[in-house]
Design a protein around this motif. Structure first.
Motif, short mmCIF file in Angstrom:
data_model
loop_
_atom_site.label_atom_id
_atom_site.label_comp_id
_atom_site.label_asym_id
_atom_site.label_seq_id
_atom_site.Cartn_x
_atom_site.Cartn_y
_atom_site.Cartn_z
N ALA A 36 16.21 -18.67 -26.11
CA ALA A 36 16.10 -18.43 -24.66
C ALA A 36 17.38 -17.81 -24.12
O ALA A 36 17.34 -16.95 -23.25
CB ALA A 36 15.78 -19.74 -23.93
N GLY A 37 18.52 -18.23 -24.65
CA GLY A 37 19.80 -17.65 -24.24
C GLY A 37 19.90 -16.18 -24.61
O GLY A 37 20.41 -15.36 -23.84
N VAL A 38 19.41 -15.84 -25.78
CA VAL A 38 19.43 -14.44 -26.23
C VAL A 38 18.53 -13.60 -25.32
O VAL A 38 18.92 -12.50 -24.89
CB VAL A 38 18.97 -14.33 -27.70
CG1 VAL A 38 18.73 -12.88 -28.09
CG2 VAL A 38 20.00 -14.96 -28.62
N ILE A 39 17.35 -14.12 -25.00
CA ILE A 39 16.43 -13.40 -24.11
C ILE A 39 17.07 -13.20 -22.74
O ILE A 39 17.00 -12.11 -22.15
CB ILE A 39 15.09 -14.14 -24.01
CG1 ILE A 39 14.34 -14.03 -25.34
CG2 ILE A 39 14.24 -13.57 -22.87
CD1 ILE A 39 13.09 -14.86 -25.41
N ARG A 40 17.73 -14.24 -22.23
CA ARG A 40 18.39 -14.15 -20.92
C ARG A 40 19.51 -13.10 -20.97
O ARG A 40 19.66 -12.31 -20.03
CB ARG A 40 18.94 -15.52 -20.54
CG ARG A 40 19.47 -15.62 -19.14
CD ARG A 40 19.83 -17.04 -18.74
NE ARG A 40 20.59 -17.76 -19.74
CZ ARG A 40 20.14 -18.83 -20.42
NH1 ARG A 40 18.96 -19.32 -20.20
NH2 ARG A 40 20.91 -19.41 -21.32
N ASP A 41 20.27 -13.06 -22.05
CA ASP A 41 21.34 -12.07 -22.18
C ASP A 41 20.79 -10.65 -22.22
O ASP A 41 21.36 -9.74 -21.61
CB ASP A 41 22.17 -12.33 -23.44
CG ASP A 41 23.06 -13.54 -23.33
OD1 ASP A 41 23.23 -14.05 -22.21
OD2 ASP A 41 23.57 -13.99 -24.38
N VAL A 42 19.68 -10.46 -22.93
CA VAL A 42 19.08 -9.13 -23.00
C VAL A 42 18.60 -8.70 -21.62
O VAL A 42 18.81 -7.54 -21.22
CB VAL A 42 17.91 -9.12 -24.01
CG1 VAL A 42 17.09 -7.85 -23.89
CG2 VAL A 42 18.43 -9.27 -25.42
N GLU A 43 18.00 -9.62 -20.88
CA GLU A 43 17.56 -9.30 -19.52
C GLU A 43 18.74 -8.94 -18.61
O GLU A 43 18.66 -7.99 -17.82
CB GLU A 43 16.78 -10.47 -18.92
CG GLU A 43 15.40 -10.64 -19.48
CD GLU A 43 14.49 -9.47 -19.18
OE1 GLU A 43 14.55 -8.93 -18.06
OE2 GLU A 43 13.72 -9.08 -20.09
N GLN A 44 19.83 -9.69 -18.72
CA GLN A 44 21.02 -9.40 -17.91
C GLN A 44 21.60 -8.04 -18.26
O GLN A 44 22.03 -7.29 -17.37
CB GLN A 44 22.07 -10.49 -18.09
CG GLN A 44 21.69 -11.80 -17.42
CD GLN A 44 22.69 -12.91 -17.71
OE1 GLN A 44 23.58 -12.78 -18.56
NE2 GLN A 44 22.56 -14.01 -17.00
N GLN A 45 21.62 -7.69 -19.54
CA GLN A 45 22.12 -6.38 -19.94
C GLN A 45 21.22 -5.27 -19.41
O GLN A 45 21.71 -4.21 -19.00
CB GLN A 45 22.22 -6.30 -21.47
CG GLN A 45 23.34 -7.11 -22.04
CD GLN A 45 23.36 -7.11 -23.56
OE1 GLN A 45 22.48 -6.56 -24.21
NE2 GLN A 45 24.38 -7.73 -24.14
N LYS A 46 19.91 -5.50 -19.42
CA LYS A 46 18.97 -4.52 -18.90
C LYS A 46 19.19 -4.31 -17.40
O LYS A 46 19.24 -3.16 -16.93
CB LYS A 46 17.54 -5.01 -19.15
CG LYS A 46 16.48 -4.08 -18.66
CD LYS A 46 15.10 -4.66 -18.94
CE LYS A 46 14.02 -3.84 -18.28
NZ LYS A 46 12.70 -4.46 -18.43
N ILE A 47 19.36 -5.40 -16.66
CA ILE A 47 19.61 -5.30 -15.21
C ILE A 47 20.93 -4.57 -14.95
O ILE A 47 21.01 -3.72 -14.07
CB ILE A 47 19.60 -6.70 -14.57
CG1 ILE A 47 18.19 -7.26 -14.58
CG2 ILE A 47 20.15 -6.66 -13.15
CD1 ILE A 47 18.10 -8.73 -14.21
N LYS A 48 21.95 -4.89 -15.73
CA LYS A 48 23.26 -4.25 -15.56
C LYS A 48 23.16 -2.74 -15.82
O LYS A 48 23.74 -1.93 -15.08
CB LYS A 48 24.27 -4.88 -16.51
CG LYS A 48 25.67 -4.37 -16.35
CD LYS A 48 26.63 -5.09 -17.28
CE LYS A 48 28.03 -4.57 -17.13
NZ LYS A 48 28.96 -5.23 -18.04
#
Length: 76
Positions: A36-48
């Motif tokens: 779940a942490g990896v998925i959250r990080d990927v989403e944050q990178q996408k938003i950034k």
């Protein structure tokens, strides 16, 4: 085998099995949390990345408008 020996064997076996089951579920939950942490990080990178692209587009538009319009700096 005496009753005390049977009880000791049963309790030891029960403890061993319960320890194995607990460790298995703890590892499974930890793995899910890490995923779940990896998925959250990927989403944050996408938003950034999206925000950065928006910023760059706004900067390009600003440069276009500065070429077309007569804009003065308020400093002087």
């Amino acid at each position: 085998m005496s009753r005390a020996a049977k009880l000791t064997l049963f309790c030891s076996s029960l403890f061993a099995v319960s320890t194995i089951v607990f460790v298995h579920y703890a590892q499974k939950n930890e793995k899910a949390a890490m995923h779940a942490g990896v998925i959250r990080d990927v989403e944050q990178q996408k938003i950034k990345k999206e925000r950065q692209l928006d910023f760059e587009m706004q900067r390009a538009l600003e440069e276009e408008y500065r070429k077309v319009q007569n804009v003065r700096d308020g400093r002087g």
